[in-house]
Design a protein around this motif. Sequence first.
Motif, PDB file in Angstrom:
ATOM      1  N   LEU A   3       0.803  -1.224   0.000  1.00 46.37           N
ATOM      2  CA  LEU A   3       0.000   0.000   0.000  1.00 46.37           C
ATOM      3  C   LEU A   3       0.835   1.273   0.000  1.00 46.37           C
ATOM      4  CD1 LEU A   3      -2.760  -1.098   2.525  1.00 46.37           C
ATOM      5  CD2 LEU A   3      -2.974  -0.879   0.046  1.00 46.37           C
ATOM      6  N   LEU A   4       2.112   1.169   0.386  1.00 45.41           N
ATOM      7  CA  LEU A   4       2.975   2.343   0.445  1.00 45.41           C
ATOM      8  C   LEU A   4       3.921   2.445  -0.742  1.00 45.41           C
ATOM      9  CD1 LEU A   4       3.844   2.205   4.254  1.00 45.41           C
ATOM     10  CD2 LEU A   4       2.005   3.465   3.124  1.00 45.41           C
ATOM     11  N   LYS A   5       3.843   1.481  -1.641  1.00 45.95           N
ATOM     12  CA  LYS A   5       4.715   1.465  -2.825  1.00 45.95           C
ATOM     13  C   LYS A   5       3.843   1.447  -4.077  1.00 45.95           C
ATOM     14  CE  LYS A   5       8.542  -0.795  -0.523  1.00 45.95           C
ATOM     15  NZ  LYS A   5       9.431  -1.942  -0.477  1.00 45.95           N
ATOM     16  N   ASP A   6       4.501   1.449  -5.209  1.00 42.99           N
ATOM     17  CA  ASP A   6       3.794   1.430  -6.498  1.00 42.99           C
ATOM     18  C   ASP A   6       2.785   2.569  -6.581  1.00 42.99           C
ATOM     19  OD1 ASP A   6       5.191  -0.910  -7.255  1.00 42.99           O
ATOM     20  OD2 ASP A   6       3.735  -2.121  -6.153  1.00 42.99           O
ATOM     21  N   LEU A   7       3.201   3.751  -6.113  1.00 44.99           N
ATOM     22  CA  LEU A   7       2.325   4.919  -6.151  1.00 44.99           C
ATOM     23  C   LEU A   7       2.347   5.517  -7.554  1.00 44.99           C
ATOM     24  CD1 LEU A   7       3.336   6.537  -2.752  1.00 44.99           C
ATOM     25  CD2 LEU A   7       1.399   5.036  -3.233  1.00 44.99           C
ATOM     26  N   PRO A   8       1.243   6.094  -7.975  1.00 48.50           N
ATOM     27  CA  PRO A   8       1.188   6.668  -9.321  1.00 48.50           C
ATOM     28  C   PRO A   8       2.145   7.859  -9.457  1.00 48.50           C
ATOM     29  CG  PRO A   8      -0.803   7.173  -8.079  1.00 48.50           C
ATOM     30  CD  PRO A   8       0.004   6.245  -7.241  1.00 48.50           C
ATOM     31  N   ASP A   9       2.654   8.054 -10.680  1.00 53.20           N
ATOM     32  CA  ASP A   9       3.539   9.184 -10.943  1.00 53.20           C
ATOM     33  C   ASP A   9       2.761  10.487 -11.030  1.00 53.20           C
ATOM     34  OD1 ASP A   9       5.860   7.603 -11.031  1.00 53.20           O
ATOM     35  OD2 ASP A   9       5.501   7.110 -13.144  1.00 53.20           O
ATOM     36  N   ASP A  10       1.598  10.452 -11.663  1.00 56.94           N
ATOM     37  CA  ASP A  10       0.785  11.657 -11.847  1.00 56.94           C
ATOM     38  C   ASP A  10      -0.157  11.810 -10.659  1.00 56.94           C
ATOM     39  OD1 ASP A  10      -0.724  13.832 -12.641  1.00 56.94           O
ATOM     40  OD2 ASP A  10      -1.647  12.821 -14.362  1.00 56.94           O
ATOM     41  N   LEU A  11       0.142  12.775  -9.798  1.00 60.68           N
ATOM     42  CA  LEU A  11      -0.695  13.030  -8.631  1.00 60.68           C
ATOM     43  C   LEU A  11      -1.319  14.420  -8.705  1.00 60.68           C
ATOM     44  CD1 LEU A  11       1.508  11.337  -5.899  1.00 60.68           C
ATOM     45  CD2 LEU A  11      -0.686  10.540  -6.784  1.00 60.68           C
ATOM     46  N   SER A  12      -1.591  14.882  -9.937  1.00 55.36           N
ATOM     47  CA  SER A  12      -2.243  16.180 -10.103  1.00 55.36           C
ATOM     48  C   SER A  12      -3.688  16.127  -9.603  1.00 55.36           C
ATOM     49  CB  SER A  12      -2.196  16.621 -11.564  1.00 55.36           C
ATOM     50  OG  SER A  12      -2.807  15.652 -12.399  1.00 55.36           O
ATOM     51  N   LYS A  13      -4.238  14.912  -9.518  1.00 53.52           N
ATOM     52  CA  LYS A  13      -5.556  14.660  -8.934  1.00 53.52           C
ATOM     53  C   LYS A  13      -5.393  13.554  -7.906  1.00 53.52           C
ATOM     54  CE  LYS A  13      -7.987  15.389 -13.309  1.00 53.52           C
ATOM     55  NZ  LYS A  13      -8.861  14.743 -14.282  1.00 53.52           N
ATOM     56  N   GLU A  14      -6.344  13.476  -6.975  1.00 51.86           N
ATOM     57  CA  GLU A  14      -6.340  12.347  -6.050  1.00 51.86           C
ATOM     58  C   GLU A  14      -6.476  11.060  -6.852  1.00 51.86           C
ATOM     59  OE1 GLU A  14      -8.013  12.917  -1.655  1.00 51.86           O
ATOM     60  OE2 GLU A  14      -9.510  13.295  -3.199  1.00 51.86           O
ATOM     61  N   VAL A  15      -5.832  10.010  -6.364  1.00 53.19           N
ATOM     62  CA  VAL A  15      -5.878   8.718  -7.043  1.00 53.19           C
ATOM     63  C   VAL A  15      -6.576   7.713  -6.126  1.00 53.19           C
ATOM     64  CG1 VAL A  15      -4.508   6.849  -8.030  1.00 53.19           C
ATOM     65  CG2 VAL A  15      -3.781   9.237  -8.324  1.00 53.19           C
ATOM     66  N   PHE A  16      -7.579   7.022  -6.679  1.00 54.96           N
ATOM     67  CA  PHE A  16      -8.378   6.046  -5.935  1.00 54.96           C
ATOM     68  C   PHE A  16      -8.135   4.669  -6.549  1.00 54.96           C
ATOM     69  CE2 PHE A  16     -10.422  10.132  -5.824  1.00 54.96           C
ATOM     70  CZ  PHE A  16     -10.865  10.270  -4.524  1.00 54.96           C
ATOM     71  N   GLN A  93       3.692  16.442   0.768  1.00 51.06           N
ATOM     72  CA  GLN A  93       3.982  15.008   0.819  1.00 51.06           C
ATOM     73  C   GLN A  93       2.753  14.227   0.375  1.00 51.06           C
ATOM     74  OE1 GLN A  93       4.259  13.220   4.793  1.00 51.06           O
ATOM     75  NE2 GLN A  93       3.520  15.151   5.653  1.00 51.06           N
ATOM     76  N   LYS A  94       2.954  12.975   0.076  1.00 52.80           N
ATOM     77  CA  LYS A  94       1.840  12.110  -0.315  1.00 52.80           C
ATOM     78  C   LYS A  94       1.107  11.661   0.944  1.00 52.80           C
ATOM     79  CE  LYS A  94       4.324  10.531  -4.319  1.00 52.80           C
ATOM     80  NZ  LYS A  94       5.489   9.739  -4.659  1.00 52.80           N
ATOM     81  N   THR A  95      -0.194  11.866   0.936  1.00 51.83           N
ATOM     82  CA  THR A  95      -1.027  11.341   2.007  1.00 51.83           C
ATOM     83  C   THR A  95      -1.696  10.080   1.474  1.00 51.83           C
ATOM     84  OG1 THR A  95      -1.384  13.500   3.009  1.00 51.83           O
ATOM     85  CG2 THR A  95      -3.012  11.787   3.506  1.00 51.83           C
ATOM     86  N   ILE A  96      -1.514   8.989   2.185  1.00 47.85           N
ATOM     87  CA  ILE A  96      -2.098   7.716   1.777  1.00 47.85           C
ATOM     88  C   ILE A  96      -3.155   7.337   2.800  1.00 47.85           C
ATOM     89  CG2 ILE A  96      -1.683   5.286   1.249  1.00 47.85           C
ATOM     90  CD1 ILE A  96       1.215   6.077   0.548  1.00 47.85           C
ATOM     91  N   TRP A  97      -4.395   7.257   2.309  1.00 47.81           N
ATOM     92  CA  TRP A  97      -5.553   6.877   3.128  1.00 47.81           C
ATOM     93  C   TRP A  97      -5.900   5.421   2.815  1.00 47.81           C
ATOM     94  CZ3 TRP A  97      -8.467  11.156   5.336  1.00 47.81           C
ATOM     95  CH2 TRP A  97      -8.139  12.428   4.863  1.00 47.81           C
ATOM     96  N   LEU A  98      -6.327   4.688   3.804  1.00 50.10           N
ATOM     97  CA  LEU A  98      -6.945   3.391   3.590  1.00 50.10           C
ATOM     98  C   LEU A  98      -8.399   3.553   3.998  1.00 50.10           C
ATOM     99  CD1 LEU A  98      -6.486   0.420   2.796  1.00 50.10           C
ATOM    100  CD2 LEU A  98      -6.222  -0.071   5.237  1.00 50.10           C
ATOM    101  N   ALA A  99      -9.306   3.348   3.067  1.00 50.52           N
ATOM    102  CA  ALA A  99     -10.732   3.549   3.320  1.00 50.52           C
ATOM    103  C   ALA A  99     -11.441   2.201   3.195  1.00 50.52           C
ATOM    104  CB  ALA A  99     -11.328   4.544   2.338  1.00 50.52           C
TER     105      ALA A  99
END
Length: 103
Positions: A3-16, A93-99
């Motif tokens: 969950l903390l890796k393989d983050l998208p490169d384009d974070l101009s929008k929230e990613v779900f 920074q990147k905020t990573i939520w688990l919903a």
Amino acid sequence: MNLLKDLPDDLSKEVFDDILSHKQVRIERIVSTGQTTPEGDWYDQEDHEWVLILQGAGELTYEDGSVIHLEVGDHTNIPAHTKHRVSWTAPDQKTIWLAVFYS
């Protein structure tokens, strides 16, 4: 998947990203970098939502004006049909939520 890796490169929008989807539960990873819910918009969901901050920080504002600030390890439960919005996420920074959405 980590969950903390393989983050998208384009974070101009929230990613779900859906992690798991089943009849009565859905688990989602959300990655934010300063994004908020647009002014005047409110989430009003059919399901309950439990959220946990894995990285970064964010704030939720409820329709009644109450605000909850969440940092790493903080979690909260949002009952179904409780109007809320994301009013702040850490811009530097990147905020990573688990919903976890459940009925």
